[in-house]
Every structure is written in structure tokens, then in C-alpha cells.
Design a protein around this motif. Structure first.
Motif, PDB file in Angstrom:
ATOM      1  N   ARG A 138     -40.480  -5.662 -64.927  1.00 23.44           N
ATOM      2  CA  ARG A 138     -39.150  -5.181 -64.391  1.00 23.44           C
ATOM      3  C   ARG A 138     -39.274  -4.242 -63.163  1.00 23.44           C
ATOM      4  O   ARG A 138     -40.266  -3.489 -63.023  1.00 23.44           O
ATOM      5  CB  ARG A 138     -38.368  -4.344 -65.458  1.00 23.44           C
ATOM      6  N   VAL A 139     -38.618  -4.798 -62.126  1.00 24.84           N
ATOM      7  CA  VAL A 139     -38.632  -3.789 -61.004  1.00 24.84           C
ATOM      8  C   VAL A 139     -37.133  -3.579 -60.557  1.00 24.84           C
ATOM      9  O   VAL A 139     -36.440  -4.355 -60.589  1.00 24.84           O
ATOM     10  CB  VAL A 139     -39.121  -4.463 -59.946  1.00 24.84           C
ATOM     11  N   SER A 140     -36.797  -2.145 -60.424  1.00 25.56           N
ATOM     12  CA  SER A 140     -35.391  -1.797 -59.893  1.00 25.56           C
ATOM     13  C   SER A 140     -34.549  -2.400 -60.991  1.00 25.56           C
ATOM     14  O   SER A 140     -33.439  -2.886 -60.857  1.00 25.56           O
ATOM     15  CB  SER A 140     -35.049  -2.440 -58.502  1.00 25.56           C
ATOM     16  N   ASP A 141     -34.734  -2.023 -62.438  1.00 28.83           N
ATOM     17  CA  ASP A 141     -33.585  -2.503 -63.431  1.00 28.83           C
ATOM     18  C   ASP A 141     -33.640  -3.816 -63.341  1.00 28.83           C
ATOM     19  O   ASP A 141     -32.550  -4.497 -64.097  1.00 28.83           O
ATOM     20  CB  ASP A 141     -32.537  -1.768 -63.066  1.00 28.83           C
ATOM     21  N   ASP A 144     -38.545  -8.871 -62.732  1.00 28.74           N
ATOM     22  CA  ASP A 144     -38.990  -9.377 -61.687  1.00 28.74           C
ATOM     23  C   ASP A 144     -40.249 -10.544 -61.831  1.00 28.74           C
ATOM     24  O   ASP A 144     -40.122 -11.519 -61.092  1.00 28.74           O
ATOM     25  CB  ASP A 144     -39.878  -8.200 -61.009  1.00 28.74           C
TER      26      ASP A 144
END
Length: 461
Positions: A138-141, A144
Motif C-alpha cells: 500500500r502507498v498513500s492509503d 499499489d
């Protein structure tokens, strides 16, 4: 329904143990396979996934790709990496899968929440089940990328085969050992029991001479020894019974033959009526005494017969019996020497001990010659009161002493029917003394006299 034989019970036990052994092996192997081995492989997949996750966040893309390739090459783990937004959004199959989604909609929802997936699924491309771990990146909620690590279950089961084969071999070995031990144990137990059953039937039919062949020192051998002892005792009892019946028959036959003979003589006028009456009275008295002694002996031999014990001044009892025989002593001009301890108090049945002293003193008087001497002593010896009667009679041969207390035993020449008695007096005396937990000892020398020692436990105040 017929009860199971011992052999069948043993084999039923062996079969039950074998079945339980098989079930135990199956449960243990399944536990080792499911709980230990598969879980261990799952932990490996999770650790590899966490390592790749760490590299993905902290290293450049090329380093991540190298690490991913290195893990695939150095282990049995297969890895699918996807950062395609379309696939991630739809849950569509990755490159190596077809005809079905690798990740279901509900599972994708869990990935979106950042949860790691662990499951077993059928891999259409490999045509087998796989154990898989899916780690969300996960990236920025937002989701990804996804790392999909899996291992075919065949690879796990193939690695587990040696352990399973070892358990299977051990199980078969245990079953074979159980069967071999069961056969030996069955023969060891059943055969002696069969022999005991056969011998017990023969004993029940009256053959007391047969014995069981015994080997070992276990409970079966102990049972065999007990049966042999029982057979020996029954053989002795049967021998004594036959001897007893023979002796009784002999003792009764003699007075009966006398009565018959003298009856015929009276009828032929050979003897007078007065002589016949005298003989009849004498022989009927003998038969009456015999029956009385037999009943007395049978009563004393019974375990249910109880002795009524009380404190008895031994010397006074001896004097009372001696007074009854005073006229006989005077008739034979016998001298009586006393050595009586008045303080000796024994614990016994007055009537029965009176019977003991009466019998022993009567014998001493009967076999002591005219103008002889009889010595009577009462003294204390340890925890017993002791009565000693010594006479100067004809004595008893040494070879006859071991049998003197047997029923109907008479010493040849020395003690015949002419001297009276039934041959049961000393047997009755011995039984009475033993009922008092006492001891009787008889010593004699032919032509010199006899010494009888009777020990009765003292009364404890």
C-alpha cells in the motif's frame, strides 16, 4: 450368547491395540503434516513475502526485481508480482492463471484494507492445489501492488513422504510385533489353563495323583502350584478317608463278630447266659466309646468348633483329674510324685483340658507296672504353662513315635485291643491342644517309660 474364550479375548485385545495404533499413526502423521510441516512452509512464504515487502518500500525497483528473482531461484516458492491497476481493481487472474480469478472480490476487499491473505486454492495452470500467501503493498492509503507467493502442495507432500513412510513402517512393525507377542502370550497363558482345566476335571472325577507340569515363576505358575498342592491335599484326604473307613470297619467288625459268635454259642448251650450278658455289655460299651470318640474327633477337626477359653489354675485341674484315678492308683500300688506350680494360670477350655489330662494320666496308669511311679509336673516355660507326665511303663518303640497321634494307631504287642481303648484318644488329645494354640511332645524309650509334655499358652492379665 456364548462368552468369549480367553484366547479370543486376547486376540480381540491385540486387534483393538492394532486399530488404535493405526488411528494414532494416522492422527500423528496428519498432525505433523497439517500443523507442523504445512504451517512451517506457510511461515516461510510469509517471511519471504515480508522480506520482499521491505525491499519494495526501501529499495529501487531493480533491486526489488533482483531479490524477487533470487528468491524464486533459491527456493521452491513461486512468486507473482503485479502492480497493474486494472488487475488490482478487478481481481482478474495473473499471467499464469486462467479461466478463474486468482483473487476473489471478497479477498480483494481484504487486500484493500491492508490484510495479508493465506489460503489453499486449486491452480489451473499447475493442475493441482497450492498453498499461497498474498501480501498487499500500500502507498498513500491505496493498493499499489500485490506480491503473490505460492508453493504447490505436491512439493510439500513429496518432502513429507520420508516421514510418512517412516511412520507407516513403524506402524507395520508394531502390528507384526503385536501379532508375534500375541501368539506367544496366548500360548503361554491359554495352554497352561487348558492343561489345568483338563487336570481339574480329572481331579473332580477322583484322580488325585495327577500333577501339572510347571515352568516359570509368574501368576500362571503360581496357580499351577496351588492346584498341585490342592491335588496333593485331596490325595492325602482321600487316603486318610479310606484308611479311616477301613479302621472304623475293622473296629466295628470285631465286636459285631464277637456278639454274633457268642450269640451262636449261647444258642448251642456252649456258654451260660451270664457269660453272654457280660460279653454283650463289654462289646457294646466298646462300640459306644468308639462312636463317642469318632464324633468327638470329627467335632474337633471342624473349623467352626470354638474353644471357650477362661483362666484356669493348671495345678488344680491336674489334681481334680488325679483324684478321679486315685482308686486305680491304689489298686496298682502306684506312687505319684508331684511338682506343681500353683501360680501357673493358662488360658483354655476347662472341659477340654480336663479331657487331655484324663487321657494322658489314664495311659500312664494303664501301662505302668504294679508298684511303679508316675511323676506329674506343672511349671511355667516362657509364655506357656507346661504339664509333664512321666511314667515307668512299657514304653514305645522309636519307629512308632512319629505315628502315635494318628487315628486308630496302636503299637504292636505293646498296645492291643486287650488293653482297651479305641485308638483315638491321643488323636483327640492332639486336636484339643492344637485348638488351644499349644503343643504336645511325646518321648519314650522301650522298657523304660514315656514322657509327655503339653504346652498351653498362659492367661494374660
Amino acid at each position: 450368547m456364548n462368552p468369549l474364550s480367553i484366547r479370543n479375548r486376547i486376540w480381540l485385545t491385540i486387534i483393538s491395540v492394532s486399530v488404535l495404533t493405526i488411528l494414532l499413526v494416522v492422527v500423528v502423521s496428519n498432525y505433523l503434516y497439517q500443523t507442523l510441516y504445512i504451517e512451517k512452509q506457510t511461515d516461510t512464504l510469509i517471511n519471504q513475502g515480508r522480506l520482499l515487502e521491505e525491499v519494495y518500500y526501501e529499495s529501487p525497483q531493480d533491486v526489488f526485481s533482483e531479490r524477487l528473482e533470487w528468491i524464486e531461484q533459491s527456493s521452491e516458492t513461486s512468486i507473482i508480482f503485479s502492480n497493474d491497476p486494472m488487475q488490482l481493481a478487478s481481481g482478474a487472474p495473473f499471467d499464469s492463471f486462467a479461466e478463474e480469478n486468482l483473487i476473489s472480490f471478497s479477498e480483494r476487499q481484504k487486500l484493500l484494507k491492508g490484510e495479508t491473505l493465506i489460503f489453499t486454492k486449486y491452480h489451473t495452470g499447475l493442475d493441482q492445489e497450492i498453498r499461497a500467501v498474498v501480501i498487499p503493498l500500500r502507498v498513500s492509503d491505496g493498493l499499489d501492488a500485490v506480491i503473490f507467493l505460492y508453493m504447490p502442495l505436491t512439493a510439500i507432500t513429496d518432502a513429507f513422504h520420508p516421514i510418512r513412510n517412516f511412520l507407516l513402517f513403524g506402524m507395520l512393525l508394531i502390528i507384526v510385533l503385536l501379532i508375534l507377542i500375541g501368539r506367544k502370550m496366548t500360548n503361554r497363558i491359554v495352554q497352561p489353563i487348558k492343561q489345568m482345566e483338563r487336570i481339574a476335571k480329572e481331579i473332580a472325577q477322583g484322580d488325585f495323583s495327577i500333577r501339572i507340569a510347571i515352568s516359570g515363576e509368574d501368576e500362571i505358575a503360581s496357580l499351577g502350584k496351588s492346584i498341585n498342592v490342592m491335588s496333593s491335599n485331596l490325595e492325602e484326604v482321600d487316603r486318610n478317608r479310606r484308611e479311616f473307613l477301613g479302621n472304623v470297619s475293622h473296629e466295628l467288625r470285631t465286636p459285631i463278630s464277637y456278639l454274633k459268635g457268642y450269640g451262636e454259642a449261647l444258642g448251642e448251650g456252649i456258654i451260660t447266659l451270664e457269660k453272654y450278658v457280660e460279653i454283650t455289655r463289654k462289646e457294646t460299651d466298646r462300640m459306644n466309646q468308639l462312636v463317642h470318640d469318632l464324633l468327638d474327633l470329627a467335632q474337633l477337626e471342624g473349623d467352626s468348633y470354638l474353644i471357650s477359653k477362661e483362666p484356669i489354675i493348671f495345678s488344680e485341674l491336674v489334681k481334680d483329674v488325679w483324684n478321679r484315678f486315685e482308686w486305680k492308683l491304689n489298686e496298682k500300688i502306684l506312687v505319684t510324685e508331684f511338682n506343681l506350680d500353683e501360680e501357673v494360670i493358662v488360658n483354655g477350655d476347662y472341659g477340654r483340658l480336663d479331657q487331655v489330662v484324663d487321657n494322658l494320666l489314664s495311659n500312664a496308669i494303664k501301662y505302668t507296672p504294679v508298684k511303679g511311679k508316675i511323676k506329674i509336673s506343672v511349671l511355667q516355660e516362657n509364655t506357656s504353662g507346661v504339664l509333664i507326665i512321666e511314667d515307668e511303663g512299657i514304653g514305645i518303640p522309636k519307629e512308632d513315635l512319629p505315628y502315635i497321634f494318628e487315628r486308630f494307631y496302636r503299637v504292636e504287642k505293646a498296645r492291643t485291643r486287650k488293653s482297651g481303648g479305641t485308638g483315638l484318644g491321643l488323636s483327640i488329645v492332639q486336636k484339643i491342644v492344637h485348638k488351644h494354640n499349644g503343643e504336645i511332645i511325646l518321648d519314650s524309650q522301650l522298657g523304660k517309660g514315656t514322657v509327655v509334655k503339653v504346652k498351653i499358652p498362659l492367661f494374660i492379665f
